[in-house]
Motif scaffolding. Structure first.
Motif, PDB file in Angstrom:
ATOM      1  N   GLN A  18     -78.042  91.248 -12.027  1.00 15.18           N
ATOM      2  CA  GLN A  18     -79.082  91.923 -12.673  1.00 15.18           C
ATOM      3  C   GLN A  18     -78.622  92.800 -13.662  1.00 15.18           C
ATOM      4  O   GLN A  18     -79.349  93.107 -14.722  1.00 15.18           O
ATOM      5  N   TYR A  19     -77.269  92.958 -13.814  1.00 14.93           N
ATOM      6  CA  TYR A  19     -76.857  93.813 -14.977  1.00 14.93           C
ATOM      7  C   TYR A  19     -76.189  93.148 -16.029  1.00 14.93           C
ATOM      8  O   TYR A  19     -75.868  93.649 -17.045  1.00 14.93           O
ATOM      9  N   ALA A  20     -76.144  91.765 -16.127  1.00 11.36           N
ATOM     10  CA  ALA A  20     -75.575  90.907 -17.211  1.00 11.36           C
ATOM     11  C   ALA A  20     -76.059  91.198 -18.455  1.00 11.36           C
ATOM     12  O   ALA A  20     -75.573  91.251 -19.463  1.00 11.36           O
ATOM     13  N   GLU A  21     -77.525  91.285 -18.388  1.00  5.78           N
ATOM     14  CA  GLU A  21     -78.142  91.219 -20.042  1.00  5.78           C
ATOM     15  C   GLU A  21     -77.687  92.395 -20.627  1.00  5.78           C
ATOM     16  O   GLU A  21     -77.343  92.733 -21.678  1.00  5.78           O
ATOM     17  N   SER A  22     -77.697  93.534 -19.668  1.00  3.59           N
ATOM     18  CA  SER A  22     -77.488  94.943 -20.211  1.00  3.59           C
ATOM     19  C   SER A  22     -76.087  95.159 -20.767  1.00  3.59           C
ATOM     20  O   SER A  22     -75.630  95.657 -21.502  1.00  3.59           O
ATOM     21  N   PHE A  23     -75.282  94.356 -19.991  1.00  2.00           N
ATOM     22  CA  PHE A  23     -73.660  94.515 -20.370  1.00  2.00           C
ATOM     23  C   PHE A  23     -73.762  93.694 -21.631  1.00  2.00           C
ATOM     24  O   PHE A  23     -72.891  94.392 -22.465  1.00  2.00           O
ATOM     25  N   LEU A  24     -74.352  92.609 -21.818  1.00  2.00           N
ATOM     26  CA  LEU A  24     -73.922  91.905 -23.170  1.00  2.00           C
ATOM     27  C   LEU A  24     -74.653  92.678 -24.208  1.00  2.00           C
ATOM     28  O   LEU A  24     -74.099  92.878 -25.181  1.00  2.00           O
ATOM     29  N   GLY A  38     -66.241 102.650 -18.242  1.00  2.00           N
ATOM     30  CA  GLY A  38     -66.050 104.043 -17.364  1.00  2.00           C
ATOM     31  C   GLY A  38     -67.533 104.431 -17.045  1.00  2.00           C
ATOM     32  O   GLY A  38     -68.777 103.915 -17.283  1.00  2.00           O
ATOM     33  N   ASP A  39     -67.770 105.650 -16.286  1.00  2.00           N
ATOM     34  CA  ASP A  39     -68.836 106.164 -15.684  1.00  2.00           C
ATOM     35  C   ASP A  39     -69.668 106.445 -17.095  1.00  2.00           C
ATOM     36  O   ASP A  39     -71.152 106.039 -16.915  1.00  2.00           O
ATOM     37  N   PRO A  40     -69.382 106.802 -18.196  1.00  2.94           N
ATOM     38  CA  PRO A  40     -70.431 106.882 -19.259  1.00  2.94           C
ATOM     39  C   PRO A  40     -71.001 105.607 -19.742  1.00  2.94           C
ATOM     40  O   PRO A  40     -72.260 105.521 -20.070  1.00  2.94           O
ATOM     41  N   ASP A  41     -70.094 104.609 -19.722  1.00  2.00           N
ATOM     42  CA  ASP A  41     -70.753 103.094 -19.934  1.00  2.00           C
ATOM     43  C   ASP A  41     -71.482 102.699 -19.040  1.00  2.00           C
ATOM     44  O   ASP A  41     -72.443 102.268 -19.769  1.00  2.00           O
ATOM     45  N   LEU A  42     -71.182 102.959 -17.520  1.00  2.00           N
ATOM     46  CA  LEU A  42     -72.300 102.419 -16.765  1.00  2.00           C
ATOM     47  C   LEU A  42     -73.638 103.411 -16.946  1.00  2.00           C
ATOM     48  O   LEU A  42     -74.794 102.502 -16.529  1.00  2.00           O
ATOM     49  N   ASP A  43     -73.567 104.670 -17.352  1.00  2.31           N
ATOM     50  CA  ASP A  43     -75.004 105.404 -17.638  1.00  2.31           C
ATOM     51  C   ASP A  43     -75.797 104.348 -18.522  1.00  2.31           C
ATOM     52  O   ASP A  43     -76.790 104.087 -18.685  1.00  2.31           O
ATOM     53  N   ALA A  44     -74.846 104.033 -19.757  1.00  2.00           N
ATOM     54  CA  ALA A  44     -75.614 103.600 -20.922  1.00  2.00           C
ATOM     55  C   ALA A  44     -76.087 102.159 -20.588  1.00  2.00           C
ATOM     56  O   ALA A  44     -77.228 101.770 -21.004  1.00  2.00           O
ATOM     57  N   ILE A  45     -75.497 101.486 -19.626  1.00  2.00           N
ATOM     58  CA  ILE A  45     -75.759 100.223 -19.165  1.00  2.00           C
ATOM     59  C   ILE A  45     -76.878 100.269 -18.214  1.00  2.00           C
ATOM     60  O   ILE A  45     -77.614  99.128 -18.132  1.00  2.00           O
ATOM     61  N   GLY A  46     -76.974 101.215 -17.820  1.00  2.00           N
ATOM     62  CA  GLY A  46     -78.147 101.638 -16.706  1.00  2.00           C
ATOM     63  C   GLY A  46     -77.755 101.145 -15.195  1.00  2.00           C
ATOM     64  O   GLY A  46     -78.843 101.128 -14.419  1.00  2.00           O
ATOM     65  N   VAL A  47     -76.392 101.265 -14.875  1.00  2.00           N
ATOM     66  CA  VAL A  47     -76.246 101.231 -13.498  1.00  2.00           C
ATOM     67  C   VAL A  47     -76.359 102.498 -12.794  1.00  2.00           C
ATOM     68  O   VAL A  47     -75.296 103.351 -13.075  1.00  2.00           O
ATOM     69  N   GLU A  48     -77.420 102.637 -12.040  1.00  2.00           N
ATOM     70  CA  GLU A  48     -77.573 103.973 -11.394  1.00  2.00           C
ATOM     71  C   GLU A  48     -77.265 104.152  -9.903  1.00  2.00           C
ATOM     72  O   GLU A  48     -76.896 105.265  -9.327  1.00  2.00           O
ATOM     73  N   ASN A  49     -77.264 102.893  -9.378  1.00  2.00           N
ATOM     74  CA  ASN A  49     -77.173 102.902  -7.978  1.00  2.00           C
ATOM     75  C   ASN A  49     -75.454 103.188  -7.558  1.00  2.00           C
ATOM     76  O   ASN A  49     -74.572 102.408  -8.013  1.00  2.00           O
ATOM     77  N   PRO A  50     -75.571 104.042  -6.816  1.00  2.00           N
ATOM     78  CA  PRO A  50     -73.953 104.751  -6.687  1.00  2.00           C
ATOM     79  C   PRO A  50     -73.242 103.307  -6.018  1.00  2.00           C
ATOM     80  O   PRO A  50     -71.975 103.305  -6.352  1.00  2.00           O
ATOM     81  N   SER A  51     -73.585 102.698  -5.080  1.00  2.00           N
ATOM     82  CA  SER A  51     -72.881 101.564  -4.395  1.00  2.00           C
ATOM     83  C   SER A  51     -72.664 100.662  -5.588  1.00  2.00           C
ATOM     84  O   SER A  51     -71.230  99.966  -5.521  1.00  2.00           O
TER      85      SER A  51
END
Length: 123
Positions: A18-24, A38-51
């Motif tokens: 589900q994150y593929a489009e956001s990664f691209l 890293g963590d800041p990039d995951l924030d920008a990508i929209g990965v909020e779920n801790p697991s």
């Protein structure tokens, strides 16, 4: 999603397609580039779920430590990177990596010493 590449397949293998489009969309379209996430990039990508974050960061750490070449995809259709393909990720011990690569190239009929992979030296 219209576009599919190695990053999309990597995310699908992790169960995080589900994150593929956001990664691209954020420029992470190659596994070598994904090593920098890293963590800041995951924030920008929209990965909020801790697991999900934990799973991604763990996989990214493995990419950094073992290299992107340690991720092998065995697809039902080698001409396609579709979501319906069966994916198997294998991480051989470093000393066996050359053997695995040679065997896979032989299985695929790829000869790196022949055209189009190499060009004869002109004298």
């Amino acid at each position: 999603m219209a576009v599919s590449n190695i990053v999309c397949e990597w995310l699908r293998a992790l169960g995080l397609g589900q994150y593929a489009e956001s990664f691209l969309d954020n420029g992470y379209d190659d596994l070598e580039i994904c090593k920098q996430v890293g963590d800041p990039d995951l924030d920008a990508i929209g990965v909020e779920n801790p697991s999900h974050r934990h799973k991604l960061l763990k996989s990214i750490r493995q990419l950094r430590e073992k290299g992107a070449a340690s991720v092998y995809f065995m697809l039902n259709d080698p001409n396609s990177l579709s979501g319906s393909a069966e994916i198997l990720c294998v991480t051989p011990p470093p000393n066996d990596l050359d053997i695995v690569i040679r065997e896979q190239l032989e299985t695929d009929g790829v000869r790196l010493t022949a055209h189009p992979y190499s060009t004869p030296v002109s004298l």
